[in-house]
Design a protein around this motif. Structure first.
Motif, PDB file in Angstrom:
ATOM      1  N   ARG A  92       4.069  10.345  -6.580  1.00 26.61           N
ATOM      2  CA  ARG A  92       5.056  10.738  -7.588  1.00 26.61           C
ATOM      3  C   ARG A  92       4.380  11.053  -8.923  1.00 26.61           C
ATOM      4  NH1 ARG A  92       8.168   6.497  -5.304  1.00 26.61           N
ATOM      5  NH2 ARG A  92       7.644   5.117  -7.042  1.00 26.61           N
ATOM      6  N   LEU A  93       3.386  10.237  -9.263  1.00 32.35           N
ATOM      7  CA  LEU A  93       2.652  10.465 -10.506  1.00 32.35           C
ATOM      8  C   LEU A  93       1.918  11.805 -10.477  1.00 32.35           C
ATOM      9  CD1 LEU A  93       1.774   9.329 -13.239  1.00 32.35           C
ATOM     10  CD2 LEU A  93      -0.155   8.231 -12.090  1.00 32.35           C
ATOM     11  N   ALA A  94       1.326  12.112  -9.322  1.00 31.98           N
ATOM     12  CA  ALA A  94       0.623  13.393  -9.179  1.00 31.98           C
ATOM     13  C   ALA A  94       1.600  14.558  -9.307  1.00 31.98           C
ATOM     14  CB  ALA A  94      -0.095  13.443  -7.835  1.00 31.98           C
ATOM     15  N   ASN A  95       2.786  14.409  -8.709  1.00 34.71           N
ATOM     16  CA  ASN A  95       3.805  15.466  -8.809  1.00 34.71           C
ATOM     17  C   ASN A  95       4.256  15.658 -10.255  1.00 34.71           C
ATOM     18  OD1 ASN A  95       3.834  16.078  -6.079  1.00 34.71           O
ATOM     19  ND2 ASN A  95       5.424  14.566  -5.595  1.00 34.71           N
ATOM     20  N   LEU A  96       4.477  14.529 -10.941  1.00 37.55           N
ATOM     21  CA  LEU A  96       4.882  14.607 -12.345  1.00 37.55           C
ATOM     22  C   LEU A  96       3.795  15.261 -13.199  1.00 37.55           C
ATOM     23  CD1 LEU A  96       6.563  11.107 -12.813  1.00 37.55           C
ATOM     24  CD2 LEU A  96       7.703  13.331 -12.897  1.00 37.55           C
ATOM     25  N   SER A  97       2.550  14.938 -12.898  1.00 37.38           N
ATOM     26  CA  SER A  97       1.432  15.524 -13.634  1.00 37.38           C
ATOM     27  C   SER A  97       1.381  17.034 -13.432  1.00 37.38           C
ATOM     28  CB  SER A  97       0.122  14.882 -13.177  1.00 37.38           C
ATOM     29  OG  SER A  97      -0.972  15.461 -13.844  1.00 37.38           O
ATOM     30  N   ARG A  98       1.608  17.468 -12.182  1.00 42.24           N
ATOM     31  CA  ARG A  98       1.617  18.912 -11.903  1.00 42.24           C
ATOM     32  C   ARG A  98       2.771  19.602 -12.623  1.00 42.24           C
ATOM     33  NH1 ARG A  98      -0.264  17.131  -6.730  1.00 42.24           N
ATOM     34  NH2 ARG A  98       1.878  16.892  -5.965  1.00 42.24           N
ATOM     35  N   GLN A  99       3.933  18.955 -12.631  1.00 43.93           N
ATOM     36  CA  GLN A  99       5.088  19.529 -13.330  1.00 43.93           C
ATOM     37  C   GLN A  99       4.826  19.634 -14.831  1.00 43.93           C
ATOM     38  OE1 GLN A  99       8.747  17.466 -12.327  1.00 43.93           O
ATOM     39  NE2 GLN A  99       8.157  17.323 -10.171  1.00 43.93           N
ATOM     40  N   GLN A 119       0.826  -1.203   0.000  1.00 41.81           N
ATOM     41  CA  GLN A 119       0.000   0.000   0.000  1.00 41.81           C
ATOM     42  C   GLN A 119       0.861   1.253   0.000  1.00 41.81           C
ATOM     43  OE1 GLN A 119      -3.330  -0.201  -0.282  1.00 41.81           O
ATOM     44  NE2 GLN A 119      -3.265   2.009  -0.628  1.00 41.81           N
ATOM     45  N   ASP A 120       1.940   1.202   0.814  1.00 38.30           N
ATOM     46  CA  ASP A 120       2.857   2.341   0.848  1.00 38.30           C
ATOM     47  C   ASP A 120       3.478   2.559  -0.525  1.00 38.30           C
ATOM     48  OD1 ASP A 120       4.100   1.765   4.221  1.00 38.30           O
ATOM     49  OD2 ASP A 120       2.353   2.859   3.476  1.00 38.30           O
ATOM     50  N   SER A 121       3.827   1.474  -1.177  1.00 34.98           N
ATOM     51  CA  SER A 121       4.444   1.566  -2.494  1.00 34.98           C
ATOM     52  C   SER A 121       3.480   2.193  -3.499  1.00 34.98           C
ATOM     53  CB  SER A 121       4.864   0.171  -2.958  1.00 34.98           C
ATOM     54  OG  SER A 121       5.402   0.227  -4.252  1.00 34.98           O
ATOM     55  N   ILE A 122       2.229   1.766  -3.470  1.00 34.76           N
ATOM     56  CA  ILE A 122       1.215   2.327  -4.370  1.00 34.76           C
ATOM     57  C   ILE A 122       0.992   3.799  -4.072  1.00 34.76           C
ATOM     58  CG2 ILE A 122      -1.233   2.252  -4.971  1.00 34.76           C
ATOM     59  CD1 ILE A 122      -1.102  -0.781  -4.570  1.00 34.76           C
ATOM     60  N   SER A 123       0.915   4.134  -2.789  1.00 38.57           N
ATOM     61  CA  SER A 123       0.711   5.528  -2.395  1.00 38.57           C
ATOM     62  C   SER A 123       1.860   6.405  -2.870  1.00 38.57           C
ATOM     63  CB  SER A 123       0.566   5.638  -0.878  1.00 38.57           C
ATOM     64  OG  SER A 123      -0.575   4.944  -0.440  1.00 38.57           O
ATOM     65  N   ASN A 124       3.092   5.873  -2.695  1.00 43.56           N
ATOM     66  CA  ASN A 124       4.262   6.635  -3.147  1.00 43.56           C
ATOM     67  C   ASN A 124       4.240   6.845  -4.656  1.00 43.56           C
ATOM     68  OD1 ASN A 124       5.292   6.882  -0.574  1.00 43.56           O
ATOM     69  ND2 ASN A 124       6.548   5.025  -0.721  1.00 43.56           N
ATOM     70  N   LYS A 125       3.858   5.780  -5.363  1.00 41.78           N
ATOM     71  CA  LYS A 125       3.789   5.890  -6.820  1.00 41.78           C
ATOM     72  C   LYS A 125       2.728   6.894  -7.238  1.00 41.78           C
ATOM     73  CE  LYS A 125       5.471   1.237  -7.888  1.00 41.78           C
ATOM     74  NZ  LYS A 125       5.110  -0.095  -8.421  1.00 41.78           N
ATOM     75  N   GLU A 126       1.587   6.837  -6.577  1.00 41.14           N
ATOM     76  CA  GLU A 126       0.513   7.777  -6.906  1.00 41.14           C
ATOM     77  C   GLU A 126       0.936   9.213  -6.626  1.00 41.14           C
ATOM     78  OE1 GLU A 126      -2.737   6.343  -4.614  1.00 41.14           O
ATOM     79  OE2 GLU A 126      -3.475   5.011  -6.207  1.00 41.14           O
TER      80      GLU A 126
END
Length: 209
Positions: free
Chosen positions: A31-38, A22-29
């Motif tokens: 990071r994905l959200a940060n990349l999307s904002r960038q 779950q932590d891994s999925i949360s971290n990925k999500e």
């Protein structure tokens, strides 16, 4: 181990694995959200930069165009004059008012509309002719008791220019030409030159090289 203890250990392992996953999925999500904002930020900056470049290109092209009256960077087709955000064509062929309307439509354009002081100051000098070649505008009326309207339906403003009634025209006098800086009402079936306008395209950056 006793069965109950083994069961508890297995449950603990699954719980830990579940938390790790779950932590891994949360971290990925995250990071994905940060990349999307960038990415969105970069796209916004890119659009703003493109808009700035387009404005600079248009300004430079207009300077080049105004020096000679033509330049390959012009956003208007050949034989068309660039003014403001429009392209204008003053043709040498003579047609009736309706004939000019059809001609302009075929050129993906409309008949000349003089609704601002800026356009008035540009268009009227185009009408000067030592041979009295006048140009049809998009201004007409449906009978002498009706209002003057442009082809898009907007009303004529008498504050911009006066329409001189041409009493030498024996018929309707319901269409307007421009000649030597003045506007005249004429019989719509008379043969006059056509004046068309269309929106200018965007200046292409590569045309400035």
């Amino acid at each position: 181990m006793f069965p109950e203890q083994l069961k508890k250990v297995i449950q603990d392992i699954f719980y830990q694995l579940s938390n790790t996953q779950q932590d891994s999925i949360s971290n990925k999500e995250e990071r994905l959200a940060n990349l999307s904002r960038q990415l969105q930020s970069l796209q916004t900056k890119n659009r703003k930069l493109a808009e700035i470049l387009q404005r600079v290109a248009e300004k430079l092209c207009r300077e080049l165009y105004n020096k000679t009256g033509e330049h390959r960077c012009s956003p208007c087709p050949e034989k068309w004059k660039w003014h403001g955000d429009k392209c204008y064509r003053f043709c040498s062929d003579s047609k009736s008012w309706q004939g000019c309307e059809y001609f302009c439509i075929a050129e993906n354009a409309t008949m000349l509309k003089i609704s601002t002081q800026e356009v008035l100051e540009f268009a009227m000098p185009q009408s000067y002719s030592e041979f009295f070649y006048s140009y049809w505008t998009g201004l007409s009326r449906n009978g002498s008791r009706q209002a003057w309207l442009w082809t898009d339906g907007t009303p004529y403003s008498s504050e911009l220019f006066e329409i001189i009634i041409d009493f030498t025209s024996l018929r309707s006098r319901d269409c307007v030409t421009i000649l030597n800086g003045k506007a005249f009402s004429k019989d719509c079936k008379e043969l006059r030159r056509c004046a068309c306008e269309r929106r200018a395209a965007a200046v292409k950056l590569e045309s400035l090289h």
